[in-house]
Motif scaffolding. Structure first.
Motif, PDB file in Angstrom:
ATOM      1  N   ARG A  73       6.657   4.227  -4.465  1.00  0.00           N
ATOM      2  CA  ARG A  73       5.299   5.032  -3.752  1.00  0.00           C
ATOM      3  C   ARG A  73       3.977   5.388  -4.460  1.00  0.00           C
ATOM      4  N   GLY A  86       2.657   3.191  -0.260  1.00  0.00           N
ATOM      5  CA  GLY A  86       2.903   2.560   1.245  1.00  0.00           C
ATOM      6  C   GLY A  86       1.447   2.047   1.633  1.00  0.00           C
ATOM      7  N   HIS A  96      -1.583   3.137   0.952  1.00  0.00           N
ATOM      8  CA  HIS A  96      -2.483   4.090   1.437  1.00  0.00           C
ATOM      9  C   HIS A  96      -2.523   4.908   0.145  1.00  0.00           C
ATOM     10  N   TYR A 139      -3.243   9.974  -2.014  1.00  0.00           N
ATOM     11  CA  TYR A 139      -2.448   9.728  -0.780  1.00  0.00           C
ATOM     12  C   TYR A 139      -3.017   9.908   0.407  1.00  0.00           C
ATOM     13  N   ASP A 158      -1.535   8.564   3.195  1.00  0.00           N
ATOM     14  CA  ASP A 158      -0.503   8.573   4.316  1.00  0.00           C
ATOM     15  C   ASP A 158      -0.578   9.421   5.380  1.00  0.00           C
TER      16      ASP A 158
END
Length: 163
Positions: A24, A29, A31, A160, A162
């Motif tokens: 991660r 991911g 993103h 991030y 996500d």
């Protein structure tokens, strides 16, 4: 006799967990966009808005943007020349077509690096990713703008995005 099996099982669980965490951190991911690293960038840009990840735009966009801070999206964001040079150098070094390549391949798809927009919200991949967001949501009092990433992506400042 059961202790070695528990230790092995526990070790495997921890290794799996850390593999997920490391993956991660490296990929987010798909993103994850590394935040700007220069303290000057954080201080000056962050005094008015989210410090956007340099890897979200190519170097040509950051260079053009920093060259016209007196008209920064309708605002005068002028700063002293030395600070502007430091920030520009940082943004360009981490730009989508430079140091930020690992993070921005999808975002830069179908973008001409020499004619890329200045607004992240005008990138084809950004538009595609946000096409299902209804117009009324952009007008919500907690959002108010397509550039207000943190209203939907609470960890945007850390890179991030996500959902």
């Amino acid at each position: 006799m059961h202790l070695p099996y528990r230790s092995i099982a526990l070790s495997l669980v921890f290794m799996g967990f850390f593999a997920i965490v490391i993956d991660r951190a490296q990929a987010g991911g798909g993103h994850f966009f590394a935040p700007a690293s220069a303290p000057e960038t954080q201080k000056e840009c962050g005094s008015c808005h989210l410090v956007y990840a340099p890897s979200m735009l190519p170097a040509s966009s950051w260079t053009r943007m920093m060259a016209d801070l007196s008209n920064h999206f309708g605002e005068d964001a002028s700063i002293d020349a030395n600070t502007a040079r430091i920030i520009t150098t940082n943004l360009v070094a981490q730009a989508a077509d430079n140091g930020g390549q690992n993070f921005s391949a999808k975002l830069m798809r179908d973008v001409s690096l020499s004619q890329a927009p200045l607004r992240i919200t005008e990138l084809p991949a950004w538009l595609d990713k946000h096409r299902k967001v209804p117009d009324w949501e952009w007008q919500h009092k907690d959002v108010q703008s397509k550039s207000n990433c943190t209203s939907c992506h609470s960890t945007a400042a850390k890179g991030y995005y996500d959902e």
